[in-house]
Design an enzyme around this catalytic site. Structure first.
Site, mmCIF file in Angstrom:
data_model
loop_
_atom_site.group_PDB
_atom_site.id
_atom_site.type_symbol
_atom_site.label_atom_id
_atom_site.label_comp_id
_atom_site.label_asym_id
_atom_site.label_seq_id
_atom_site.Cartn_x
_atom_site.Cartn_y
_atom_site.Cartn_z
ATOM 1 N N LYS A 263 0.802 -1.231 0.000
ATOM 2 C CA LYS A 263 0.000 0.000 0.000
ATOM 3 C C LYS A 263 0.835 1.282 0.000
ATOM 4 C CE LYS A 263 -4.322 -1.393 2.233
ATOM 5 N NZ LYS A 263 -5.229 -1.056 3.345
ATOM 6 N N ASP B 209 -10.253 3.670 1.813
ATOM 7 C CA ASP B 209 -10.537 3.185 3.176
ATOM 8 C C ASP B 209 -11.314 4.220 4.001
ATOM 9 O OD1 ASP B 209 -9.569 0.611 3.041
ATOM 10 O OD2 ASP B 209 -7.565 1.135 3.766
ATOM 11 N N GLY C 194 -4.533 1.869 17.791
ATOM 12 C CA GLY C 194 -3.733 1.422 16.650
ATOM 13 C C GLY C 194 -3.211 2.601 15.853
HETATM 14 P P1 NAP Z 1 -0.776 -2.350 10.099
HETATM 15 O O1 NAP Z 1 -0.377 -1.114 9.352
HETATM 16 O O2 NAP Z 1 0.102 -3.545 10.076
HETATM 17 O O3 NAP Z 1 -1.042 -1.921 11.643
HETATM 18 C C1 NAP Z 1 -1.337 -2.900 12.604
HETATM 19 C C2 NAP Z 1 -1.724 -2.236 13.923
HETATM 20 O O4 NAP Z 1 -2.113 -3.272 14.845
HETATM 21 C C3 NAP Z 1 -0.581 -1.462 14.612
HETATM 22 O O5 NAP Z 1 -1.110 -0.388 15.344
HETATM 23 C C4 NAP Z 1 -0.006 -2.544 15.559
HETATM 24 O O6 NAP Z 1 0.672 -2.001 16.685
HETATM 25 C C5 NAP Z 1 -1.302 -3.196 16.026
HETATM 26 N N1 NAP Z 1 -1.080 -4.558 16.553
HETATM 27 C C6 NAP Z 1 -0.844 -5.686 15.833
HETATM 28 N N2 NAP Z 1 -0.727 -6.731 16.649
HETATM 29 C C7 NAP Z 1 -0.872 -6.272 17.933
HETATM 30 C C8 NAP Z 1 -0.855 -6.872 19.226
HETATM 31 N N3 NAP Z 1 -0.640 -8.189 19.377
HETATM 32 N N4 NAP Z 1 -1.063 -6.081 20.303
HETATM 33 C C9 NAP Z 1 -1.264 -4.754 20.163
HETATM 34 N N5 NAP Z 1 -1.295 -4.120 18.972
HETATM 35 C C10 NAP Z 1 -1.103 -4.870 17.860
HETATM 36 O O7 NAP Z 1 -2.203 -2.883 9.575
HETATM 37 P P2 NAP Z 1 -3.400 -2.008 8.952
HETATM 38 O O8 NAP Z 1 -3.280 -1.998 7.476
HETATM 39 O O9 NAP Z 1 -3.472 -0.717 9.690
HETATM 40 O O10 NAP Z 1 -4.670 -2.952 9.274
HETATM 41 C C11 NAP Z 1 -5.109 -3.118 10.617
HETATM 42 C C12 NAP Z 1 -6.409 -3.892 10.672
HETATM 43 O O11 NAP Z 1 -7.456 -3.179 10.004
HETATM 44 C C13 NAP Z 1 -6.354 -5.268 9.983
HETATM 45 O O12 NAP Z 1 -7.059 -6.183 10.793
HETATM 46 C C14 NAP Z 1 -7.094 -5.053 8.671
HETATM 47 O O13 NAP Z 1 -7.715 -6.234 8.189
HETATM 48 C C15 NAP Z 1 -8.139 -4.039 9.121
HETATM 49 N N6 NAP Z 1 -8.657 -3.248 7.988
HETATM 50 C C16 NAP Z 1 -9.974 -3.389 7.708
HETATM 51 C C17 NAP Z 1 -10.516 -2.676 6.654
HETATM 52 C C18 NAP Z 1 -11.964 -2.831 6.333
HETATM 53 O O14 NAP Z 1 -12.368 -2.467 5.225
HETATM 54 N N7 NAP Z 1 -12.787 -3.304 7.247
HETATM 55 C C19 NAP Z 1 -9.714 -1.807 5.894
HETATM 56 C C20 NAP Z 1 -8.356 -1.679 6.246
HETATM 57 C C21 NAP Z 1 -7.835 -2.420 7.302
HETATM 58 P P3 NAP Z 1 2.258 -1.703 16.596
HETATM 59 O O15 NAP Z 1 2.394 -0.381 15.867
HETATM 60 O O16 NAP Z 1 2.679 -1.638 18.000
HETATM 61 O O17 NAP Z 1 2.864 -2.854 15.828
#
Ligand code: NAP
Length: 281
Positions: A73, A110, A136
């Site tokens: 992305k 998004d 997050g």
């Molecule tokens: P990302 O950039 O990898 O960010 C992941 C986030 O989750 C970070 O804040 C990370 O914290 C936190 N995290 C991961 N594991 C953790 C744990 N064990 N304990 C505490 N914090 C944790 O991912 P993203 O692209 O933002 O996506 C995040 C979520 O949103 C995913 O589940 C994705 O499927 C969902 N999403 C949904 C949609 C939708 O249309 N519904 C659209 C986009 C994303 P750290 O910074 O400390 O690592």
């Protein structure tokens, strides 16, 4: 140049690594059929080292565009001739269009999906309802926070496991975003109208996140970006604390609708049949 419609009809797809989990082919192929558009939407598993070559070639093969997911992305921005204001602000794109003159246009749907799902599920939500707590600080959080700030939210409380990442996000988005230690969630939650889980906690195979706190303001909204077959633990515990809840499936469908319109000029309908199809997959 590219973009000719061949025998196969129009083409679009989703690029990620890995890509097996994506629900986008199911959604977009449903709409192609529903609107009588001859074509295909395909999953494309592409390694980061090949990403640039692939997106430079797809237009020549007749692709109108692609969705882009983890881990590409952020990389999309440097390879695109046109980057929308939204994508630039979020520093990531999830929708690319390949124009007939060979240029790539990058956008991010998004935030649109997040907002449409929120106002459709909770029609009385307004920016003036009060501050939000965002859990997050990854790519999804940037889209959510940019959208809430654009809607006029006066304050957003941001917590993240890695506080430095939250501070970077605040430095980029401005001082209406206030960063706190994640241990403050339980008292912050009492001051807000909206709590959003943007972490991957709650996804299959990941640790769960419980809704923080019990004595919350009446009408507080809990929104989880994670989606699946059933409500997440975050939403189940939020409902028990008296929250109104919003699941992530609607966001997924609305952001997909935005992409479909970007490529094919039709804003498709999110029917109960489609919600069942994707929700039960
Ligand atoms: P990302 O950039 O990898 O960010 C992941 C986030 O989750 C970070 O804040 C990370 O914290 C936190 N995290 C991961 N594991 C953790 C744990 N064990 N304990 C505490 N914090 C944790 O991912 P993203 O692209 O933002 O996506 C995040 C979520 O949103 C995913 O589940 C994705 O499927 C969902 N999403 C949904 C949609 C939708 O249309 N519904 C659209 C986009 C994303 P750290 O910074 O400390 O690592």
């Amino acid at each position: 140049m590219g973009n000719k419609v061949g025998e196969q009809g129009v083409l679009a797809g989703v690029i990620g690594y890995p890509i097996g989990h994506s629900k986008s082919p199911l959604i977009h192929n449903y709409w192609l059929e529903k609107y009588g558009i001859k074509g295909h939407y395909v999953p494309l598993e592409v390694r980061p080292s090949d990403f640039r070559t692939v997106i430079r070639t797809l237009g020549l093969m007749g692709f109108r565009g692609v969705n882009v997911t983890i881990p590409h992305k952020e990389a999309t921005l440097q390879y695109s001739e046109h980057v929308s204001d939204n994508a630039a602000m979020i520093r990531a794109a999830n929708t690319l269009a390949f124009r007939a003159n060979g240029t790539i246009h990058a956008d991010n749907s998004d935030g649109y999906g997040f907002h449409r799902n929120l106002v459709e599920t909770i029609p009385d939500w307004k920016a003036e309802s009060g501050p939000a707590l965002v859990v997050g600080a990854g790519g999804a959080a940037r889209a959510v926070i940019h959208t809430l700030l654009s809607e006029g939210l006066p304050e957003i409380y941001l917590v993240n496991r890695t506080i430095e990442r939250a501070e970077l996000l605040r430095n980029h988005m401005g001082n209406r975003v206030k960063v706190y230690q994640i241990s403050r969630m339980n008292d912050l939650v009492k001051k807000v109208a909206l709590v959003v889980n943007t972490t991957s906690m709650g996804m299959a195979g990941k640790p769960t996140l419980r809704f923080p706190g019990r004595r919350i303001k009446k009408g507080t909204i809990a929104y989880d970006l994670v989606y699946g077959h059933r409500p997440t633990v975050f939403l189940e515990t939020a409902a028990r604390s008296g929250c109104r809840t919003v699941g992530g499936l609607g966001m997924l469908l609305h952001q997909a609708a935005y992409s479909f319109n970007f490529w094919f000029g039709v804003l498709p309908e999110i029917t109960p049949e489609l919600i069942n199809l994707v929700g039960n997959e």
